[in-house]
Design an enzyme around this catalytic site. Structure first.
Site, short mmCIF file in Angstrom:
data_model
loop_
_atom_site.label_atom_id
_atom_site.label_comp_id
_atom_site.label_asym_id
_atom_site.label_seq_id
_atom_site.Cartn_x
_atom_site.Cartn_y
_atom_site.Cartn_z
CD GLU A 86 13.13 0.90 7.77
OE1 GLU A 86 12.85 1.57 6.77
OE2 GLU A 86 13.88 -0.09 7.75
CD GLU A 90 9.48 13.29 11.54
OE1 GLU A 90 8.32 12.86 11.62
OE2 GLU A 90 10.42 12.64 11.05
CB CYS A 115 13.08 9.39 8.06
SG CYS A 115 14.12 8.27 7.12
CE LYS A 151 -1.89 2.95 2.01
NZ LYS A 151 -1.66 4.38 1.66
P1 NAD Z 1 2.39 8.44 7.27
O1 NAD Z 1 2.56 7.65 8.51
O2 NAD Z 1 1.38 9.53 7.25
O3 NAD Z 1 1.99 7.48 6.06
C1 NAD Z 1 2.80 6.38 5.69
C2 NAD Z 1 1.91 5.31 5.09
O4 NAD Z 1 1.03 4.80 6.08
C3 NAD Z 1 1.03 5.81 3.95
O5 NAD Z 1 0.99 4.81 2.95
C4 NAD Z 1 -0.32 5.97 4.63
O6 NAD Z 1 -1.42 5.87 3.75
C5 NAD Z 1 -0.30 4.80 5.60
N1 NAD Z 1 -1.20 4.93 6.75
C6 NAD Z 1 -1.56 6.07 7.40
N2 NAD Z 1 -2.39 5.76 8.43
C7 NAD Z 1 -2.54 4.41 8.44
C8 NAD Z 1 -3.26 3.48 9.25
N3 NAD Z 1 -3.98 3.90 10.29
N4 NAD Z 1 -3.17 2.17 8.96
C9 NAD Z 1 -2.42 1.72 7.94
N5 NAD Z 1 -1.73 2.55 7.11
C10 NAD Z 1 -1.78 3.87 7.36
O7 NAD Z 1 3.84 8.96 6.89
P2 NAD Z 1 4.23 9.91 5.66
O8 NAD Z 1 3.69 11.26 5.96
O9 NAD Z 1 3.87 9.23 4.39
O10 NAD Z 1 5.83 9.93 5.76
C11 NAD Z 1 6.54 10.83 6.55
C12 NAD Z 1 6.93 10.18 7.86
O11 NAD Z 1 7.66 9.00 7.60
C13 NAD Z 1 7.85 11.03 8.71
O12 NAD Z 1 7.46 10.91 10.06
C14 NAD Z 1 9.22 10.39 8.52
O13 NAD Z 1 10.14 10.59 9.55
C15 NAD Z 1 8.85 8.96 8.38
N6 NAD Z 1 9.90 8.21 7.66
C16 NAD Z 1 10.70 7.37 8.36
C17 NAD Z 1 11.71 6.68 7.71
C18 NAD Z 1 12.65 5.75 8.44
O14 NAD Z 1 13.36 5.02 7.78
N7 NAD Z 1 12.66 5.75 9.75
C19 NAD Z 1 11.89 6.86 6.33
C20 NAD Z 1 11.04 7.74 5.65
C21 NAD Z 1 10.03 8.41 6.33
#
Ligand code: NAD
Length: 497
Positions: A266, A401, A300, A190
Protein backbone atom coordinates in the site's frame (compact mmCIF):
# COMPACT_ATOMS: atom_id res chain seq x y z
CA UNK A 1 14.61 6.03 32.83
CA UNK A 2 11.43 4.02 33.08
CA UNK A 3 11.68 0.60 31.44
CA UNK A 4 7.93 0.31 31.23
CA UNK A 5 6.51 0.17 27.75
CA UNK A 6 3.22 1.82 28.62
CA UNK A 7 3.27 5.56 28.10
CA UNK A 8 2.93 7.73 31.11
CA UNK A 9 1.83 11.23 31.78
CA UNK A 10 4.41 11.89 34.48
CA UNK A 11 7.04 13.21 32.11
CA UNK A 12 9.35 10.24 32.75
CA UNK A 13 11.29 9.02 29.72
CA UNK A 14 10.14 5.73 28.26
CA UNK A 15 12.46 3.03 26.96
CA UNK A 16 11.07 1.21 23.93
CA UNK A 17 12.42 -2.33 23.64
CA UNK A 18 11.91 -5.08 21.10
CA UNK A 19 9.19 -7.66 21.80
CA UNK A 20 10.55 -11.08 20.92
CA UNK A 21 9.08 -14.43 21.89
CA UNK A 22 6.72 -12.85 24.41
CA UNK A 23 9.37 -10.78 26.17
CA UNK A 24 10.53 -7.17 26.06
CA UNK A 25 14.23 -7.28 25.33
CA UNK A 26 16.98 -4.72 24.86
CA UNK A 27 18.79 -4.68 21.52
CA UNK A 28 21.92 -6.87 21.42
CA UNK A 29 24.09 -3.96 20.24
CA UNK A 30 22.93 -1.69 23.07
CA UNK A 31 22.41 1.09 20.51
CA UNK A 32 19.38 3.37 20.87
CA UNK A 33 17.97 6.49 19.24
CA UNK A 34 15.66 9.19 20.58
CA UNK A 35 11.88 9.21 20.33
CA UNK A 36 10.86 12.84 19.77
CA UNK A 37 7.41 14.39 20.22
CA UNK A 38 6.57 16.36 17.04
CA UNK A 39 4.40 18.76 19.03
CA UNK A 40 7.32 20.54 20.72
CA UNK A 41 10.49 18.61 19.88
CA UNK A 42 10.73 17.16 23.40
CA UNK A 43 12.39 13.80 23.97
CA UNK A 44 9.85 11.14 24.94
CA UNK A 45 12.43 8.41 25.51
CA UNK A 46 14.75 6.09 23.65
CA UNK A 47 14.15 3.31 21.15
CA UNK A 48 16.37 0.24 20.88
CA UNK A 49 17.88 -0.38 17.46
CA UNK A 50 17.55 -3.93 16.21
CA UNK A 51 20.70 -5.63 14.96
CA UNK A 52 20.68 -8.51 12.48
CA UNK A 53 20.85 -10.91 15.46
CA UNK A 54 17.77 -9.32 17.04
CA UNK A 55 15.86 -9.70 13.78
CA UNK A 56 17.09 -13.32 13.50
CA UNK A 57 15.76 -13.98 17.01
CA UNK A 58 12.35 -12.46 16.19
CA UNK A 59 12.00 -14.45 12.95
CA UNK A 60 13.11 -17.65 14.73
CA UNK A 61 10.51 -17.04 17.46
CA UNK A 62 7.80 -16.59 14.82
CA UNK A 63 8.88 -19.78 13.03
CA UNK A 64 8.84 -21.71 16.31
CA UNK A 65 5.30 -20.45 16.99
CA UNK A 66 4.20 -21.76 13.56
CA UNK A 67 5.80 -25.12 14.32
CA UNK A 68 4.34 -25.22 17.84
CA UNK A 69 1.08 -24.63 19.71
CA UNK A 70 -0.07 -21.76 17.46
CA UNK A 71 0.38 -23.76 14.26
CA UNK A 72 -1.79 -26.57 15.69
CA UNK A 73 -4.42 -24.39 17.36
CA UNK A 74 -8.02 -24.96 16.16
CA UNK A 75 -9.42 -21.97 14.30
CA UNK A 76 -12.13 -21.27 16.91
CA UNK A 77 -9.56 -21.00 19.68
CA UNK A 78 -7.33 -18.78 17.55
CA UNK A 79 -10.18 -16.42 16.81
CA UNK A 80 -11.14 -16.27 20.49
CA UNK A 81 -7.67 -14.87 21.14
CA UNK A 82 -8.17 -12.22 18.44
CA UNK A 83 -11.47 -11.06 19.95
CA UNK A 84 -9.68 -10.90 23.32
CA UNK A 85 -6.95 -8.72 21.77
CA UNK A 86 -9.63 -6.29 20.52
CA UNK A 87 -11.26 -6.20 23.96
CA UNK A 88 -7.93 -5.60 25.67
CA UNK A 89 -7.10 -2.69 23.32
CA UNK A 90 -10.52 -1.23 24.22
CA UNK A 91 -9.82 -1.75 27.94
CA UNK A 92 -6.45 0.02 27.61
CA UNK A 93 -7.87 2.66 25.27
CA UNK A 94 -6.36 5.57 27.23
CA UNK A 95 -2.85 4.09 27.21
CA UNK A 96 -3.00 3.57 23.46
CA UNK A 97 -4.46 7.02 22.94
CA UNK A 98 -1.78 8.77 25.00
CA UNK A 99 0.98 6.82 23.26
CA UNK A 100 -0.35 7.61 19.79
CA UNK A 101 -0.78 11.33 20.34
CA UNK A 102 2.63 11.68 22.02
CA UNK A 103 4.36 9.91 19.11
CA UNK A 104 2.46 11.74 16.34
CA UNK A 105 1.28 15.03 17.85
CA UNK A 106 -2.14 14.49 16.25
CA UNK A 107 -5.24 15.88 17.99
CA UNK A 108 -6.56 13.68 20.79
CA UNK A 109 -10.07 13.82 19.30
CA UNK A 110 -8.83 12.46 15.96
CA UNK A 111 -6.91 9.55 17.50
CA UNK A 112 -9.83 8.82 19.86
CA UNK A 113 -12.29 8.63 16.96
CA UNK A 114 -10.20 6.91 14.32
CA UNK A 115 -6.79 5.49 15.20
CA UNK A 116 -7.48 3.58 18.41
CA UNK A 117 -11.04 2.28 17.71
CA UNK A 118 -9.89 1.05 14.28
CA UNK A 119 -6.90 -0.60 15.96
CA UNK A 120 -9.29 -2.76 17.96
CA UNK A 121 -11.78 -3.20 15.09
CA UNK A 122 -9.07 -4.64 12.83
CA UNK A 123 -8.82 -7.70 15.08
CA UNK A 124 -12.61 -8.19 15.37
CA UNK A 125 -13.38 -7.70 11.68
CA UNK A 126 -10.79 -10.17 10.43
CA UNK A 127 -11.72 -12.73 13.08
CA UNK A 128 -15.30 -12.39 11.76
CA UNK A 129 -14.11 -12.79 8.16
CA UNK A 130 -12.23 -16.00 8.92
CA UNK A 131 -15.12 -17.29 11.06
CA UNK A 132 -17.70 -16.74 8.35
CA UNK A 133 -15.73 -17.57 5.22
CA UNK A 134 -15.66 -21.23 4.15
CA UNK A 135 -11.98 -22.09 4.03
CA UNK A 136 -12.38 -24.96 1.62
CA UNK A 137 -13.99 -25.28 -1.80
CA UNK A 138 -15.05 -28.46 -3.61
CA UNK A 139 -15.28 -29.52 -7.23
CA UNK A 140 -16.74 -32.93 -7.94
CA UNK A 141 -15.57 -33.45 -11.52
CA UNK A 142 -12.29 -32.77 -13.25
CA UNK A 143 -12.83 -30.85 -16.51
CA UNK A 144 -12.13 -33.88 -18.71
CA UNK A 145 -15.00 -35.74 -17.08
CA UNK A 146 -12.89 -38.29 -15.20
CA UNK A 147 -14.40 -38.91 -11.82
CA UNK A 148 -12.42 -37.06 -9.20
CA UNK A 149 -12.93 -35.02 -6.11
CA UNK A 150 -11.02 -31.74 -5.94
CA UNK A 151 -10.91 -29.71 -2.83
CA UNK A 152 -8.85 -26.69 -1.92
CA UNK A 153 -7.62 -25.88 1.55
CA UNK A 154 -6.41 -22.50 2.79
CA UNK A 155 -3.25 -22.69 4.88
CA UNK A 156 -1.38 -19.87 6.60
CA UNK A 157 1.62 -18.60 4.63
CA UNK A 158 3.94 -18.80 7.63
CA UNK A 159 6.09 -15.97 8.95
CA UNK A 160 4.89 -12.57 7.72
CA UNK A 161 6.98 -9.40 7.91
CA UNK A 162 4.82 -6.33 8.57
CA UNK A 163 6.48 -2.96 7.80
CA UNK A 164 4.33 -0.01 8.75
CA UNK A 165 4.43 3.81 8.46
CA UNK A 166 3.98 6.66 10.95
CA UNK A 167 0.85 8.45 9.78
CA UNK A 168 -1.76 6.14 11.31
CA UNK A 169 0.55 3.88 13.33
CA UNK A 170 -1.77 1.54 15.26
CA UNK A 171 -4.49 1.53 12.60
CA UNK A 172 -2.27 0.63 9.64
CA UNK A 173 -0.17 -1.90 11.58
CA UNK A 174 -3.20 -3.80 12.95
CA UNK A 175 -4.84 -3.65 9.49
CA UNK A 176 -2.12 -6.18 8.57
CA UNK A 177 -1.49 -7.97 11.87
CA UNK A 178 -5.24 -8.63 12.37
CA UNK A 179 -5.78 -10.65 9.17
CA UNK A 180 -2.30 -12.23 9.33
CA UNK A 181 -3.04 -13.72 12.76
CA UNK A 182 -6.68 -14.52 11.93
CA UNK A 183 -5.35 -16.65 9.06
CA UNK A 184 -2.97 -18.45 11.42
CA UNK A 185 0.36 -16.81 10.53
CA UNK A 186 2.99 -15.48 12.93
CA UNK A 187 4.31 -11.94 12.43
CA UNK A 188 7.41 -9.84 12.93
CA UNK A 189 6.45 -6.16 12.87
CA UNK A 190 8.82 -3.29 12.15
CA UNK A 191 6.86 -0.13 12.99
CA UNK A 192 8.04 3.26 11.80
CA UNK A 193 11.02 4.57 13.74
CA UNK A 194 8.96 7.75 14.30
CA UNK A 195 6.04 6.01 16.03
CA UNK A 196 7.11 2.87 17.89
CA UNK A 197 4.99 3.01 21.03
CA UNK A 198 1.52 1.64 20.21
CA UNK A 199 3.04 -1.35 18.38
CA UNK A 200 5.13 -2.05 21.48
CA UNK A 201 2.07 -1.73 23.72
CA UNK A 202 0.37 -4.36 21.59
CA UNK A 203 3.01 -6.77 22.91
CA UNK A 204 1.65 -6.21 26.43
CA UNK A 205 -1.85 -6.88 25.09
CA UNK A 206 -0.74 -10.15 23.48
CA UNK A 207 0.72 -11.36 26.78
CA UNK A 208 -2.37 -10.24 28.72
CA UNK A 209 -4.69 -12.35 26.55
CA UNK A 210 -2.41 -15.39 26.61
CA UNK A 211 -1.26 -15.29 22.99
CA UNK A 212 1.34 -18.04 22.56
CA UNK A 213 4.91 -16.77 22.58
CA UNK A 214 6.41 -15.85 19.22
CA UNK A 215 3.11 -15.27 17.38
CA UNK A 216 3.57 -11.49 17.54
CA UNK A 217 7.08 -9.99 17.56
CA UNK A 218 8.29 -6.42 17.22
CA UNK A 219 11.71 -5.13 16.18
CA UNK A 220 12.57 -1.44 16.14
CA UNK A 221 14.82 0.69 14.01
CA UNK A 222 15.12 2.44 10.68
CA UNK A 223 14.70 1.07 7.16
CA UNK A 224 17.78 0.96 4.94
CA UNK A 225 20.70 -1.06 6.32
CA UNK A 226 18.76 -1.41 9.57
CA UNK A 227 15.83 -3.32 11.10
CA UNK A 228 13.56 -2.84 8.05
CA UNK A 229 16.07 -4.19 5.55
CA UNK A 230 17.30 -6.96 7.90
CA UNK A 231 13.70 -8.15 8.15
CA UNK A 232 12.68 -7.93 4.49
CA UNK A 233 15.91 -9.66 3.42
CA UNK A 234 15.57 -12.42 5.98
CA UNK A 235 15.36 -15.76 4.12
CA UNK A 236 12.96 -17.29 6.66
CA UNK A 237 10.28 -14.61 6.10
CA UNK A 238 7.59 -16.10 3.83
CA UNK A 239 5.81 -12.90 2.75
CA UNK A 240 6.06 -9.15 3.27
CA UNK A 241 3.21 -6.72 3.74
CA UNK A 242 4.20 -3.08 3.57
CA UNK A 243 2.60 0.35 3.79
CA UNK A 244 4.73 3.38 3.01
CA UNK A 245 6.39 5.30 0.23
CA UNK A 246 6.55 3.99 -3.31
CA UNK A 247 10.34 4.14 -3.47
CA UNK A 248 10.59 2.10 -0.25
CA UNK A 249 8.24 -0.40 -1.91
CA UNK A 250 10.69 -0.66 -4.79
CA UNK A 251 13.55 -1.45 -2.38
CA UNK A 252 11.44 -4.03 -0.54
CA UNK A 253 10.37 -5.66 -3.81
CA UNK A 254 14.03 -6.19 -4.69
CA UNK A 255 14.59 -7.76 -1.26
CA UNK A 256 11.52 -9.97 -1.76
CA UNK A 257 12.87 -11.21 -5.10
CA UNK A 258 15.46 -13.23 -3.17
CA UNK A 259 13.57 -16.41 -2.48
CA UNK A 260 10.54 -15.24 -4.54
CA UNK A 261 8.53 -14.07 -1.54
CA UNK A 262 5.04 -12.64 -1.97
CA UNK A 263 4.40 -8.93 -1.30
CA UNK A 264 1.37 -6.78 -0.57
CA UNK A 265 2.04 -3.06 -0.99
CA UNK A 266 0.00 0.00 0.00
CA UNK A 267 2.05 2.93 -1.32
CA UNK A 268 1.90 6.62 -2.10
CA UNK A 269 -0.70 8.66 -3.93
CA UNK A 270 -1.41 12.01 -5.56
CA UNK A 271 -5.14 11.72 -5.35
CA UNK A 272 -7.64 13.78 -7.32
CA UNK A 273 -10.81 15.36 -5.97
CA UNK A 274 -13.36 16.30 -8.64
CA UNK A 275 -16.23 18.69 -7.96
CA UNK A 276 -18.93 19.07 -10.62
CA UNK A 277 -21.09 22.21 -10.70
CA UNK A 278 -24.18 20.13 -9.83
CA UNK A 279 -22.60 18.88 -6.55
CA UNK A 280 -24.03 19.68 -3.15
CA UNK A 281 -21.65 22.61 -2.61
CA UNK A 282 -21.53 22.56 1.18
CA UNK A 283 -20.99 18.80 1.32
CA UNK A 284 -18.19 19.08 -1.26
CA UNK A 285 -16.48 21.81 0.76
CA UNK A 286 -16.82 19.89 4.01
CA UNK A 287 -15.54 16.65 2.46
CA UNK A 288 -12.66 18.43 0.72
CA UNK A 289 -11.62 20.13 3.96
CA UNK A 290 -11.27 16.69 5.51
CA UNK A 291 -9.61 15.06 2.52
CA UNK A 292 -6.98 17.81 2.22
CA UNK A 293 -6.29 18.71 5.84
CA UNK A 294 -7.15 15.74 8.10
CA UNK A 295 -4.14 14.50 10.07
CA UNK A 296 -2.29 17.58 8.78
CA UNK A 297 -2.48 16.15 5.25
CA UNK A 298 -0.56 13.04 6.25
CA UNK A 299 -3.09 10.54 4.88
CA UNK A 300 -2.25 8.40 1.86
CA UNK A 301 -5.86 8.73 0.68
CA UNK A 302 -5.80 12.52 1.02
CA UNK A 303 -6.48 14.88 -1.87
CA UNK A 304 -3.64 17.04 -3.17
CA UNK A 305 -5.13 17.77 -6.63
CA UNK A 306 -8.56 19.42 -6.72
CA UNK A 307 -10.46 19.91 -9.98
CA UNK A 308 -13.54 22.13 -9.86
CA UNK A 309 -15.97 22.71 -12.74
CA UNK A 310 -15.59 26.27 -13.99
CA UNK A 311 -19.03 27.74 -13.07
CA UNK A 312 -18.35 27.16 -9.35
CA UNK A 313 -14.54 27.41 -9.40
CA UNK A 314 -14.10 30.94 -7.98
CA UNK A 315 -16.71 30.35 -5.27
CA UNK A 316 -15.17 27.01 -4.32
CA UNK A 317 -11.62 28.42 -4.04
CA UNK A 318 -12.84 31.33 -1.91
CA UNK A 319 -14.89 29.14 0.44
CA UNK A 320 -12.18 26.49 0.88
CA UNK A 321 -9.58 29.20 1.57
CA UNK A 322 -11.88 30.87 4.13
CA UNK A 323 -12.30 27.57 5.97
CA UNK A 324 -8.58 26.68 5.71
CA UNK A 325 -7.64 30.03 7.28
CA UNK A 326 -9.92 29.21 10.21
CA UNK A 327 -8.25 25.87 10.97
CA UNK A 328 -6.74 25.92 14.43
CA UNK A 329 -3.26 24.48 14.82
CA UNK A 330 -2.46 23.55 18.39
CA UNK A 331 -1.80 21.20 21.26
CA UNK A 332 -3.33 17.75 20.98
CA UNK A 333 -5.15 18.20 24.27
CA UNK A 334 -6.97 21.37 23.23
CA UNK A 335 -10.53 20.48 22.27
CA UNK A 336 -10.64 23.11 19.51
CA UNK A 337 -7.42 21.97 17.80
CA UNK A 338 -8.02 20.92 14.18
CA UNK A 339 -4.45 20.26 13.09
CA UNK A 340 -1.33 18.99 14.80
CA UNK A 341 2.24 19.27 13.52
CA UNK A 342 3.96 17.24 10.82
CA UNK A 343 5.70 14.10 12.03
CA UNK A 344 9.36 15.17 12.00
CA UNK A 345 11.79 17.91 11.15
CA UNK A 346 12.84 15.97 8.06
CA UNK A 347 9.24 15.75 6.85
CA UNK A 348 8.58 19.41 7.64
CA UNK A 349 11.68 20.35 5.61
CA UNK A 350 10.33 18.26 2.72
CA UNK A 351 6.85 19.81 2.82
CA UNK A 352 8.27 23.33 3.17
CA UNK A 353 10.55 22.71 0.17
CA UNK A 354 7.41 21.97 -1.89
CA UNK A 355 5.78 25.16 -0.60
CA UNK A 356 8.82 27.08 -1.89
CA UNK A 357 8.89 25.08 -5.12
CA UNK A 358 5.21 25.88 -5.80
CA UNK A 359 6.01 29.60 -5.69
CA UNK A 360 8.96 29.19 -8.04
CA UNK A 361 6.75 27.14 -10.39
CA UNK A 362 4.34 30.07 -10.65
CA UNK A 363 1.63 29.25 -8.10
CA UNK A 364 -0.79 31.80 -6.76
CA UNK A 365 -0.70 31.17 -3.00
CA UNK A 366 -4.36 31.52 -1.98
CA UNK A 367 -3.62 30.87 1.66
CA UNK A 368 -0.75 29.60 3.83
CA UNK A 369 2.66 28.76 2.43
CA UNK A 370 4.77 29.25 5.53
CA UNK A 371 5.70 28.10 9.01
CA UNK A 372 3.34 29.51 11.65
CA UNK A 373 4.27 31.18 14.93
CA UNK A 374 3.28 28.69 17.63
CA UNK A 375 4.59 30.30 20.85
CA UNK A 376 5.34 27.58 23.44
CA UNK A 377 5.10 24.94 20.74
CA UNK A 378 7.64 26.52 18.37
CA UNK A 379 9.97 23.55 18.93
CA UNK A 380 7.49 21.34 17.01
CA UNK A 381 7.23 20.68 13.28
CA UNK A 382 4.43 23.07 12.32
CA UNK A 383 3.36 24.09 8.82
CA UNK A 384 0.51 26.25 7.52
CA UNK A 385 -2.48 24.75 5.70
CA UNK A 386 -1.92 25.84 2.11
CA UNK A 387 -3.94 26.23 -1.09
CA UNK A 388 -2.51 27.05 -4.52
CA UNK A 389 -4.02 27.85 -7.88
CA UNK A 390 -2.64 28.57 -11.37
CA UNK A 391 0.09 25.93 -11.50
CA UNK A 392 0.81 24.29 -14.87
CA UNK A 393 -0.31 20.65 -15.21
CA UNK A 394 3.28 19.51 -15.60
CA UNK A 395 4.64 21.29 -12.50
CA UNK A 396 6.30 19.08 -9.90
CA UNK A 397 4.03 20.46 -7.16
CA UNK A 398 0.94 18.99 -8.84
CA UNK A 399 2.59 15.72 -9.79
CA UNK A 400 4.63 14.63 -6.76
CA UNK A 401 3.25 13.40 -3.43
CA UNK A 402 3.86 16.08 -0.78
CA UNK A 403 2.04 14.46 2.18
CA UNK A 404 1.25 17.77 3.86
CA UNK A 405 -1.84 19.96 4.48
CA UNK A 406 -2.00 21.40 0.99
CA UNK A 407 -3.72 21.18 -2.37
CA UNK A 408 -3.74 22.78 -5.79
CA UNK A 409 -7.13 23.72 -7.28
CA UNK A 410 -7.59 23.80 -11.06
CA UNK A 411 -10.75 24.60 -13.05
CA UNK A 412 -12.10 22.23 -15.75
CA UNK A 413 -14.77 22.46 -18.44
CA UNK A 414 -15.74 18.94 -19.46
CA UNK A 415 -16.02 15.45 -18.03
CA UNK A 416 -13.57 14.09 -20.63
CA UNK A 417 -11.00 16.75 -19.75
CA UNK A 418 -11.16 16.15 -16.01
CA UNK A 419 -10.90 12.37 -16.35
CA UNK A 420 -7.85 12.77 -18.57
CA UNK A 421 -6.00 15.10 -16.16
CA UNK A 422 -7.10 13.22 -13.04
CA UNK A 423 -5.57 10.05 -14.54
CA UNK A 424 -2.40 11.78 -15.75
CA UNK A 425 -0.34 10.61 -12.78
CA UNK A 426 1.80 7.55 -12.10
CA UNK A 427 -0.25 6.97 -8.93
CA UNK A 428 -3.68 5.33 -8.63
CA UNK A 429 -4.74 5.12 -5.01
CA UNK A 430 -7.94 7.07 -4.31
CA UNK A 431 -10.26 9.63 -5.87
CA UNK A 432 -13.22 11.65 -4.59
CA UNK A 433 -16.02 12.73 -6.94
CA UNK A 434 -18.70 15.22 -5.95
CA UNK A 435 -21.86 15.23 -8.11
CA UNK A 436 -25.62 14.72 -7.77
CA UNK A 437 -25.96 13.25 -11.28
CA UNK A 438 -26.24 9.50 -10.77
CA UNK A 439 -25.33 8.51 -14.33
CA UNK A 440 -22.25 10.69 -14.18
CA UNK A 441 -21.33 9.10 -10.84
CA UNK A 442 -20.94 5.66 -12.38
CA UNK A 443 -19.60 6.86 -15.73
CA UNK A 444 -16.80 8.88 -14.10
CA UNK A 445 -16.03 6.46 -11.27
CA UNK A 446 -15.32 3.55 -13.60
CA UNK A 447 -12.96 5.63 -15.76
CA UNK A 448 -10.75 6.82 -12.91
CA UNK A 449 -7.47 4.95 -12.33
CA UNK A 450 -7.84 4.42 -8.60
CA UNK A 451 -8.15 1.52 -6.20
CA UNK A 452 -10.87 3.41 -4.32
CA UNK A 453 -13.30 5.98 -5.73
CA UNK A 454 -15.46 7.80 -3.22
CA UNK A 455 -18.58 9.54 -4.48
CA UNK A 456 -19.96 12.35 -2.31
CA UNK A 457 -17.76 11.20 0.56
CA UNK A 458 -14.18 10.62 1.61
CA UNK A 459 -12.60 7.99 3.89
CA UNK A 460 -15.92 6.21 4.30
CA UNK A 461 -14.56 2.74 4.97
CA UNK A 462 -16.14 -0.68 5.24
CA UNK A 463 -13.34 -3.02 6.27
CA UNK A 464 -14.83 -5.88 4.23
CA UNK A 465 -14.23 -4.04 0.95
CA UNK A 466 -11.11 -4.25 -1.24
CA UNK A 467 -8.46 -1.69 -0.32
CA UNK A 468 -5.32 -0.93 -2.29
CA UNK A 469 -3.89 1.06 -5.15
CA UNK A 470 -3.23 0.70 -8.84
CA UNK A 471 -0.18 1.85 -10.84
CA UNK A 472 2.59 3.10 -8.48
CA UNK A 473 0.20 3.14 -5.50
CA UNK A 474 0.47 -0.51 -4.68
CA UNK A 475 0.25 -4.20 -5.41
CA UNK A 476 -2.67 -6.35 -4.34
CA UNK A 477 -5.80 -5.69 -2.33
CA UNK A 478 -6.41 -6.19 1.37
CA UNK A 479 -9.70 -5.99 3.28
CA UNK A 480 -12.36 -8.62 4.00
CA UNK A 481 -11.91 -11.82 1.99
CA UNK A 482 -9.27 -10.09 -0.16
CA UNK A 483 -6.91 -10.25 2.81
CA UNK A 484 -7.34 -14.03 2.87
CA UNK A 485 -5.83 -14.17 -0.62
CA UNK A 486 -2.60 -12.65 0.63
CA UNK A 487 -2.34 -14.18 4.09
CA UNK A 488 -3.05 -17.76 3.03
CA UNK A 489 -1.89 -20.30 0.47
CA UNK A 490 -4.59 -22.18 -1.39
CA UNK A 491 -3.64 -25.83 -1.75
CA UNK A 492 -5.67 -28.08 -4.06
CA UNK A 493 -6.07 -31.79 -3.39
CA UNK A 494 -7.30 -33.95 -6.30
CA UNK A 495 -8.55 -37.46 -5.41
CA UNK A 496 -9.31 -39.83 -8.32
CA UNK A 497 -12.47 -41.73 -7.54
P1 NAD B 1 8.41 5.08 4.43
O1 NAD B 1 8.38 4.27 3.19
O2 NAD B 1 9.50 6.08 4.60
O3 NAD B 1 8.52 4.13 5.71
C1 NAD B 1 7.57 3.11 5.96
C2 NAD B 1 8.25 1.99 6.72
O4 NAD B 1 9.22 1.37 5.89
C3 NAD B 1 8.98 2.45 7.98
O5 NAD B 1 8.76 1.49 8.99
C4 NAD B 1 10.42 2.47 7.53
O6 NAD B 1 11.35 2.31 8.57
C5 NAD B 1 10.45 1.28 6.59
N1 NAD B 1 11.54 1.29 5.60
C6 NAD B 1 12.10 2.37 5.00
N2 NAD B 1 13.06 1.95 4.13
C7 NAD B 1 13.08 0.60 4.16
C8 NAD B 1 13.83 -0.41 3.50
N3 NAD B 1 14.75 -0.09 2.59
N4 NAD B 1 13.58 -1.70 3.79
C9 NAD B 1 12.64 -2.05 4.69
N5 NAD B 1 11.90 -1.14 5.38
C10 NAD B 1 12.11 0.17 5.11
O7 NAD B 1 6.97 5.74 4.56
P2 NAD B 1 6.48 6.75 5.69
O8 NAD B 1 7.18 8.05 5.46
O9 NAD B 1 6.56 6.09 7.02
O10 NAD B 1 4.92 6.91 5.33
C11 NAD B 1 4.44 7.84 4.41
C12 NAD B 1 4.20 7.18 3.07
O11 NAD B 1 3.34 6.08 3.23
C13 NAD B 1 3.52 8.08 2.07
O12 NAD B 1 4.10 7.89 0.80
C14 NAD B 1 2.08 7.57 2.05
O13 NAD B 1 1.36 7.82 0.87
C15 NAD B 1 2.29 6.12 2.26
N6 NAD B 1 1.08 5.49 2.82
C16 NAD B 1 0.33 4.69 2.01
C17 NAD B 1 -0.84 4.12 2.50
C18 NAD B 1 -1.73 3.25 1.65
O14 NAD B 1 -2.60 2.60 2.19
N7 NAD B 1 -1.52 3.21 0.35
C19 NAD B 1 -1.21 4.36 3.83
C20 NAD B 1 -0.41 5.19 4.62
C21 NAD B 1 0.75 5.74 4.10
Amino acid sequence: MSTQTAPNTTGALVEIKHFINGEFVAGSSGETFDNICPLNGEKLGVIHKASKQDVDAAVAAARAAMDGEWGRMPVAERLKLLYAVADEIDRRFDDFLQAEIADTGKPRSLAAHIDIPRGAANFKVFADVVKNEPTESFFLETPDGAGALNYAVRKPKGVIAVISPWNLPLLLMTWKVGPALACGNAVVVKPSEETPTTTTLLGEVMNAVGMPKGVFNVVHGHGPNAAGEFLTQHPDVDAITFTGETRTGEAIMKAAANGVRDVSFELGGKNPGIVFADANFDAAIEGTMRSVFANCGQVCLGTERMFVERPIYEKFVAELAKKAKNLKLGHYNDADTNLGPLISQEHRDKVKSYYDLAVSEGATVVTGGGIPEMGDLNGGWWIEPTIWTDLPDDSRTVNEEIFGPCCHIRPFDTEEEVIRIANATPYGLAAAVWTTDSSRTHRVARQLDAGIVWVNSWFLRDLRTAFGGSKMSGIGREGGVHSLEFYTELSNVCVKL
